[in-house]
Design a protein around this motif. Structure first.
Motif, mmCIF file in Angstrom:
data_model
loop_
_atom_site.group_PDB
_atom_site.id
_atom_site.type_symbol
_atom_site.label_atom_id
_atom_site.label_comp_id
_atom_site.label_asym_id
_atom_site.label_seq_id
_atom_site.Cartn_x
_atom_site.Cartn_y
_atom_site.Cartn_z
ATOM 1 N N LYS A 49 -1.463 3.349 -11.252
ATOM 2 C CA LYS A 49 -1.855 4.409 -10.859
ATOM 3 C C LYS A 49 -3.523 4.303 -10.314
ATOM 4 C CE LYS A 49 1.626 6.307 -12.735
ATOM 5 N NZ LYS A 49 2.878 7.081 -11.901
ATOM 6 N N SER A 50 -3.646 3.044 -9.608
ATOM 7 C CA SER A 50 -4.842 3.060 -9.168
ATOM 8 C C SER A 50 -5.391 3.710 -7.789
ATOM 9 C CB SER A 50 -5.248 1.490 -8.963
ATOM 10 O OG SER A 50 -4.287 0.797 -8.276
ATOM 11 N N ALA A 51 -4.068 3.919 -6.964
ATOM 12 C CA ALA A 51 -4.095 4.571 -5.874
ATOM 13 C C ALA A 51 -4.200 6.090 -5.998
ATOM 14 C CB ALA A 51 -3.057 4.090 -4.761
ATOM 15 N N SER A 52 -5.007 6.733 -5.446
ATOM 16 C CA SER A 52 -5.141 8.116 -5.650
ATOM 17 C C SER A 52 -5.947 8.740 -4.430
ATOM 18 C CB SER A 52 -5.838 8.693 -6.831
ATOM 19 O OG SER A 52 -7.238 8.168 -6.845
ATOM 20 N N GLU A 53 -5.772 10.134 -4.302
ATOM 21 C CA GLU A 53 -6.455 10.771 -3.386
ATOM 22 C C GLU A 53 -7.954 10.627 -3.239
ATOM 23 O OE1 GLU A 53 -6.715 15.295 -0.959
ATOM 24 O OE2 GLU A 53 -5.491 15.034 -2.927
ATOM 25 N N LYS A 54 -8.399 10.516 -4.556
ATOM 26 C CA LYS A 54 -9.950 10.414 -4.604
ATOM 27 C C LYS A 54 -10.460 9.136 -3.911
ATOM 28 C CE LYS A 54 -13.434 10.230 -8.398
ATOM 29 N NZ LYS A 54 -13.460 10.442 -9.771
ATOM 30 N N ASN A 55 -9.752 8.100 -3.854
ATOM 31 C CA ASN A 55 -10.201 6.863 -3.456
ATOM 32 C C ASN A 55 -9.461 6.547 -2.258
ATOM 33 O OD1 ASN A 55 -7.671 5.634 -4.369
ATOM 34 N ND2 ASN A 55 -8.371 4.470 -5.908
ATOM 35 N N SER A 56 -9.110 7.541 -1.483
ATOM 36 C CA SER A 56 -8.159 7.327 -0.413
ATOM 37 C C SER A 56 -7.167 6.460 -0.491
ATOM 38 C CB SER A 56 -9.266 6.782 0.835
ATOM 39 O OG SER A 56 -10.429 7.830 0.958
ATOM 40 N N TRP A 57 -6.342 6.389 -1.655
ATOM 41 C CA TRP A 57 -5.083 5.759 -1.784
ATOM 42 C C TRP A 57 -5.249 4.444 -1.470
ATOM 43 C CZ3 TRP A 57 -2.139 9.059 -3.868
ATOM 44 C CH2 TRP A 57 -2.095 10.545 -3.697
ATOM 45 N N VAL A 61 1.039 -1.243 -0.058
ATOM 46 C CA VAL A 61 0.002 -0.076 0.097
ATOM 47 C C VAL A 61 0.922 1.185 -0.040
ATOM 48 C CG1 VAL A 61 -1.462 1.449 1.360
ATOM 49 C CG2 VAL A 61 -1.932 -1.176 1.080
ATOM 50 N N THR A 62 1.889 1.033 0.504
ATOM 51 C CA THR A 62 2.860 2.353 0.901
ATOM 52 C C THR A 62 3.453 2.558 -0.555
ATOM 53 O OG1 THR A 62 3.459 1.868 3.144
ATOM 54 C CG2 THR A 62 4.736 3.480 2.065
ATOM 55 N N ARG A 63 4.015 1.636 -1.453
ATOM 56 C CA ARG A 63 4.779 1.781 -2.737
ATOM 57 C C ARG A 63 3.437 2.649 -3.552
ATOM 58 N NH1 ARG A 63 9.556 0.016 -4.051
ATOM 59 N NH2 ARG A 63 10.766 -1.280 -2.372
ATOM 60 N N THR A 64 2.347 1.803 -3.419
ATOM 61 C CA THR A 64 1.548 2.436 -4.448
ATOM 62 C C THR A 64 1.091 3.706 -4.229
ATOM 63 O OG1 THR A 64 -0.562 1.568 -3.242
ATOM 64 C CG2 THR A 64 0.517 0.026 -4.938
ATOM 65 N N ALA A 65 1.206 4.186 -3.106
ATOM 66 C CA ALA A 65 0.692 5.533 -2.860
ATOM 67 C C ALA A 65 2.061 6.622 -3.280
ATOM 68 C CB ALA A 65 0.442 5.769 -1.415
ATOM 69 N N TRP A 66 3.256 6.079 -2.766
ATOM 70 C CA TRP A 66 4.332 6.861 -2.611
ATOM 71 C C TRP A 66 5.417 7.047 -3.743
ATOM 72 C CZ3 TRP A 66 3.559 11.198 0.175
ATOM 73 C CH2 TRP A 66 2.926 10.980 1.180
ATOM 74 N N ASP A 67 5.319 5.741 -4.338
ATOM 75 C CA ASP A 67 6.269 5.381 -5.266
ATOM 76 C C ASP A 67 5.886 5.795 -6.672
ATOM 77 O OD1 ASP A 67 8.397 4.469 -6.955
ATOM 78 O OD2 ASP A 67 8.268 2.390 -6.456
ATOM 79 N N GLU A 68 6.357 6.992 -7.200
ATOM 80 C CA GLU A 68 6.050 7.626 -8.412
ATOM 81 C C GLU A 68 6.602 6.974 -9.866
ATOM 82 O OE1 GLU A 68 6.545 11.821 -8.156
ATOM 83 O OE2 GLU A 68 4.833 12.057 -6.697
ATOM 84 N N SER A 69 7.571 6.214 -9.477
ATOM 85 C CA SER A 69 8.500 5.724 -10.333
ATOM 86 C C SER A 69 7.913 4.308 -10.931
ATOM 87 C CB SER A 69 9.989 5.302 -10.039
ATOM 88 O OG SER A 69 9.934 4.140 -8.848
ATOM 89 N N GLY A 70 6.876 3.830 -10.237
ATOM 90 C CA GLY A 70 6.042 2.597 -10.790
ATOM 91 C C GLY A 70 6.860 1.248 -10.809
ATOM 92 N N THR A 71 7.840 1.021 -9.766
ATOM 93 C CA THR A 71 8.499 -0.209 -9.660
ATOM 94 C C THR A 71 7.553 -1.287 -9.548
ATOM 95 O OG1 THR A 71 8.552 0.235 -7.302
ATOM 96 C CG2 THR A 71 10.744 1.212 -8.620
ATOM 97 N N LEU A 72 6.365 -1.278 -8.914
ATOM 98 C CA LEU A 72 5.408 -2.533 -9.005
ATOM 99 C C LEU A 72 4.917 -2.735 -10.231
ATOM 100 C CD1 LEU A 72 3.840 -2.061 -5.251
ATOM 101 C CD2 LEU A 72 5.346 -3.886 -6.072
ATOM 102 N N ASP A 73 4.852 -1.766 -11.136
ATOM 103 C CA ASP A 73 4.204 -2.014 -12.362
ATOM 104 C C ASP A 73 4.647 -3.332 -13.078
ATOM 105 O OD1 ASP A 73 2.899 0.190 -11.708
ATOM 106 O OD2 ASP A 73 3.633 1.407 -13.335
#
Length: 247
Positions: free
Chosen positions: A218-226, A146-158
């Motif tokens: 990019k599925s985690a966003s402020e709109k869906n509470s991350w 959850v932390t990576r999907t919210a903070w990691d902008e480089s997309g290492t999990l993609d």
């Protein structure tokens, strides 16, 4: 409260702490690192009670050997009667002790995930992110995922296949895999959840599962509470782990 009542309560409370410590049930309440403190607290409680009991027995023997001629025991009887009434409510303190011995409350589950604020999920700093391990399937804790999907902008999990372990919970038409993380004890538990897509397992709520799949970029966003989304490729039912909480 009479001294006898105090001693009994100390023995029972100390015994309850030792029971959950040596049986492993303490993991439902606190982190693993607090085990030595629980054992010490339970041992000290029982030790204080035994010391007080020994002291009371010695005082009683000394008093019995003394000269009590002419002593009127009426006042003592009245005082004892008064104490017996005032100490009745103290026995209510035994209820949580008996709950530990007889009921063994389960670990927190889906109710906490549903009722807690979603904004508490990703309160982790960026410096917790490190390099991902190699391999076809990466086992990650819910906290790291959850932390990576919210903070990691480089997309290492993609496009990386990930294995997650948690319990199922549902809200409206969505199914989530969830886990609870604690900093100290169950009182500060915070929910971590991931929305499931793809081959979602048709299992009941609270069922623990191991899921293999990929994050929806990019599925985690402020709109869906991350809350990220996870495409399930395979799932397996598992038993609740010995340590149900993450830290």
């Amino acid at each position: 409260m009479r001294r006898e009542t105090q001693n009994i309560l100390l023995v029972l409370l100390g015994g309850a702490l030792l029971k959950i410590s040596f049986s492993g049930l303490y993991l439902r309440y606190v982190q693993k690192g607090l085990l030595p403190l629980l054992i010490a607290a339970g041992t000290i409680m029982i030790g204080l009670a035994v010391f007080a009991i020994v002291q009371d027995i010695r005082r009683a023997k000394a008093a019995a050997e003394g000269d009590h001629d002419g002593h009127d025991g009426h006042d003592g009887d009245e005082q004892q009667h008064s104490h017996s009434h005032s100490s009745r409510s103290t026995w209510l303190m035994l209820l949580p002790v008996m709950a530990v011995f007889l009921i063994s409350p389960p670990a927190l589950g889906g109710d906490v995930v549903s009722s807690a604020a979603d904004t508490n999920q990703t309160q982790r700093s960026r410096n917790l992110l490190g390099e991902l391990p190699s391999g076809d399937v990466i086992p990650l804790s819910m906290t790291e995922f959850v932390t990576r999907t919210a903070w990691d902008e480089s997309g290492t999990l993609d496009n990386r296949r990930v294995k997650l372990t948690g319990f199922l919970t549902r809200a409206d038409s969505d199914t989530f895999v969830a886990r609870l993380a604690i900093s100290c004890c169950a009182a500060d538990a915070r929910p971590l959840k991931v929305r499931l897509t793809g081959d979602v397992p048709a299992l009941p709520n609270e069922q623990w599962v191991e899921l293999t799949g990929k994050v929806v970029p990019k599925s985690a966003s402020e709109k869906n509470s991350w809350v990220p989304s996870f495409t399930v490729e395979s799932s397996t039912s598992v038993a609740e782990p010995v340590e149900p909480y993450e830290s």
